[in-house]
Every structure is written in C-alpha cells, then in structure tokens.
Scaffold this motif. Structure first.
Motif, PDB file in Angstrom:
ATOM      1  N   LEU A 224      14.275  19.525  80.962  1.00  0.00           N
ATOM      2  CA  LEU A 224      15.049  20.712  81.336  1.00  0.00           C
ATOM      3  C   LEU A 224      15.907  21.183  80.170  1.00  0.00           C
ATOM      4  O   LEU A 224      15.987  22.390  79.890  1.00  0.00           O
ATOM      5  CB  LEU A 224      15.929  20.410  82.548  1.00  0.00           C
ATOM      6  CG  LEU A 224      16.840  21.558  83.006  1.00  0.00           C
ATOM      7  CD1 LEU A 224      16.015  22.770  83.424  1.00  0.00           C
ATOM      8  CD2 LEU A 224      17.746  21.104  84.150  1.00  0.00           C
ATOM      9  N   GLN A 225      16.528  20.242  79.474  1.00  0.00           N
ATOM     10  CA  GLN A 225      17.350  20.576  78.312  1.00  0.00           C
ATOM     11  C   GLN A 225      16.535  21.341  77.270  1.00  0.00           C
ATOM     12  O   GLN A 225      16.977  22.362  76.730  1.00  0.00           O
ATOM     13  CB  GLN A 225      17.908  19.295  77.705  1.00  0.00           C
ATOM     14  CG  GLN A 225      18.796  19.487  76.481  1.00  0.00           C
ATOM     15  CD  GLN A 225      19.208  18.156  75.853  1.00  0.00           C
ATOM     16  OE1 GLN A 225      19.020  17.097  76.454  1.00  0.00           O
ATOM     17  NE2 GLN A 225      19.742  18.201  74.668  1.00  0.00           N
ATOM     18  N   ALA A 226      15.327  20.856  76.995  1.00  0.00           N
ATOM     19  CA  ALA A 226      14.452  21.519  76.020  1.00  0.00           C
ATOM     20  C   ALA A 226      13.979  22.875  76.534  1.00  0.00           C
ATOM     21  O   ALA A 226      13.826  23.830  75.763  1.00  0.00           O
ATOM     22  CB  ALA A 226      13.250  20.629  75.708  1.00  0.00           C
ATOM     23  N   ALA A 227      13.760  22.973  77.838  1.00  0.00           N
ATOM     24  CA  ALA A 227      13.229  24.208  78.429  1.00  0.00           C
ATOM     25  C   ALA A 227      14.224  25.352  78.372  1.00  0.00           C
ATOM     26  O   ALA A 227      13.841  26.515  78.175  1.00  0.00           O
ATOM     27  CB  ALA A 227      12.805  23.954  79.874  1.00  0.00           C
ATOM     28  N   ILE A 228      15.511  25.049  78.533  1.00  0.00           N
ATOM     29  CA  ILE A 228      16.513  26.119  78.635  1.00  0.00           C
ATOM     30  C   ILE A 228      17.320  26.310  77.356  1.00  0.00           C
ATOM     31  O   ILE A 228      18.117  27.243  77.267  1.00  0.00           O
ATOM     32  CB  ILE A 228      17.473  25.869  79.820  1.00  0.00           C
ATOM     33  CG1 ILE A 228      18.303  24.609  79.588  1.00  0.00           C
ATOM     34  CG2 ILE A 228      16.700  25.796  81.131  1.00  0.00           C
ATOM     35  CD1 ILE A 228      19.341  24.339  80.687  1.00  0.00           C
TER      36      ILE A 228
END
Length: 269
Positions: A224-228
C-alpha cells in the motif's frame, strides 16, 4: 471514495490475500486471482480465475477487469511457488522451467497484458512481490532465489523504461513470512541420497524460523505504501528482518555475510 482499480494475483491466501484486503480497506476496488477456483466468500474483494502460466488466461482476466471498469490502475504480481528446500541438482530442468514460468514469466505475462492500457491512460503502478532472496543467496533454495533475482532485475529495468509514461514499478522484498506458502512447495523431482540429511535439516530450520516470522500484513502494508507514494521507491523491504538483511548486504564485508548465512542455516563452514 474509490482509490483505483487493483488486480492482485495469487490472492487466495497468504501475502496475496492480505494485500488485496489491505488495498480494499484503503479504498481500491480490488480483484484477486487464483489458479484454483476460489469464491469471494467473506472477502472484501472479488475473485477471478487466473493461471499466470497461460497467455490466454492472462489475457482473459485483464480483458474482464477492463470490461467492468475500463482501466487497471494497480497490478500486484504475487502469484508464485517454491521448491521445498533441496540442493540445486535435485531439480530437473523441467522443474526449473516450471518455477520460472510461474514466478518470473507469470510477471512478464501480466505486465505485458496491462501495459498497453496503462500507457494509454498515462498512469499506473506495477508492484512485484520479490524476496530478500533477490539480493541474498539462499542455499538449498537456489531455483527460488534465482527467480527472485530475475524479478528484481526485471523490475528495475522496467521502471526506468516506464517512468516517462507516468507508470512506476516497485519490488517488495520480505524475508521469512508466516503464511501457508510452504503448503505449495514442489518437492524436488530428482532427490539424491547424498543430500538427504542436510535437506532434512534445512527444511526443519526454515520451518522453525517461519513459525516466529512476521505475518503477511507487513507485506500488505508495504504494498500500500508503494502504491500510494507520490514518489515510489524502486525497492522496498518489508519487515524488520528484511531491513536488517538489506543493510547487511549493502555495508557488511562479503565474508561476514557469507559466514552469517551459513551460521543461520547451521551449515558446516
């Protein structure tokens, strides 16, 4: 508020399921996939059948998500399996091809299927689930390590190619994660008596370490961190052990890293 449309491969359990759940909680409309028929059940995301080793299956699942929503904003390539701890020569060329066909070429197939649409949109994220074995060796898991080295190299090159088109690629590299992953281990198909004792000991050691490892949620949170992220990093470790191993690989003398690996696995020097 919907964050975007996400497609997560290998989402019937473990890291894939935790990732799909976390993305759905964050606002994504998520479709998980599984080679085996899997019902959505109590999940917060839909499930679609997919075999990443089949060009036709890959094309069909991407076509279906595009039919439903007209876009795919995030692809998480998680589908994969390993060979049970074994010496490299205990796996045939056919078995080596099989693990690469899923763990590496499966990612290539999925990426090639979604890229035309992401390029047309001028945006998108591709996140590949790698491993610390993509930058560290793992004795008695040579083929799995090789696939994860391939994933890391492919991801890094691909990110350079796609940045100018508004698409970013990241690879997530966890260490041991407590999941049912070992339930999908393929047994070596040409076992040799010469390796029986050490193979058994390594398998016991790996099981012991996995029992006390982080859960798949730490990987899901990193995805999620990488996605956003506004400026995503190319490589993310997931969990404390993975972060320590990355630092060790980067800064420690090669001899110290070598000795540490053998000591951890209780291999003779």
């Amino acid at each position: 508020m919907e964050t975007g449309i996400a497609l997560v491969t290998g989402a019937s359990s473990g890291i894939g399921e935790a990732t799909a759940e976390r993305l759905a909680k964050a606002g994504y409309k998520v479709y998980g996939t599984s080679r085996r028929s899997a019902q959505a059940g109590q999940r917060t995301f839909g499930m679609l059948p997919l075999d990443v080793t089949s060009d036709e299956s890959v094309e069909a699942v991407v076509k279906e998500v595009l039919r439903l929503h007209g876009r795919i904003d995030l692809l998480v390539n998680n589908a994969g399996f390993g060979v049970a701890p074994a010496a490299a020569e205990e796996s045939s060329i056919g078995q080596a091809r099989a693990i690469f066909d899923t763990n590496f070429f499966g990612i290539v197939r999925m990426t090639r299927a979604v890229l035309p649409h992401m390029r047309q949109e001028g945006s998108g994220r591709i996140i590949n689930i790698g491993s610390v074995l993509g930058f560290l060796p793992m004795p008695y898991m040579a083929l799995y390590s090789a696939t994860k080295h391939a994933v890391a190299g492919y991801s890094e090159s691909l990110d350079h190619e796609l940045r100018t088109m508004g698409i970013r690629v990241s690879v997530i590299e966890p260490a041991y994660i407590k999941t049912p992953f070992d339930a999908n281990f393929m047994e070596p198909d040409v076992p040799l008596d010469d390796y029986l004792e050490i193979r058994t000991a390594i398998a016991r050691r790996v099981k012991e370490v996995v029992e006390s490892a982080d859960g798949p949620e730490v990987v899901a949170e990193t995805v999620l961190q990488a996605a956003i992220a506004a400026r995503p990093k190319l490589r993310y470790t997931a969990g404390g052990l993975a972060a320590r191993l990355r630092l060790l690989r980067r800064f420690a003398p090669a001899g110290l890293v070598d000795a540490g690996i053998r000591k951890d696995l209780r291999l003779q020097t």
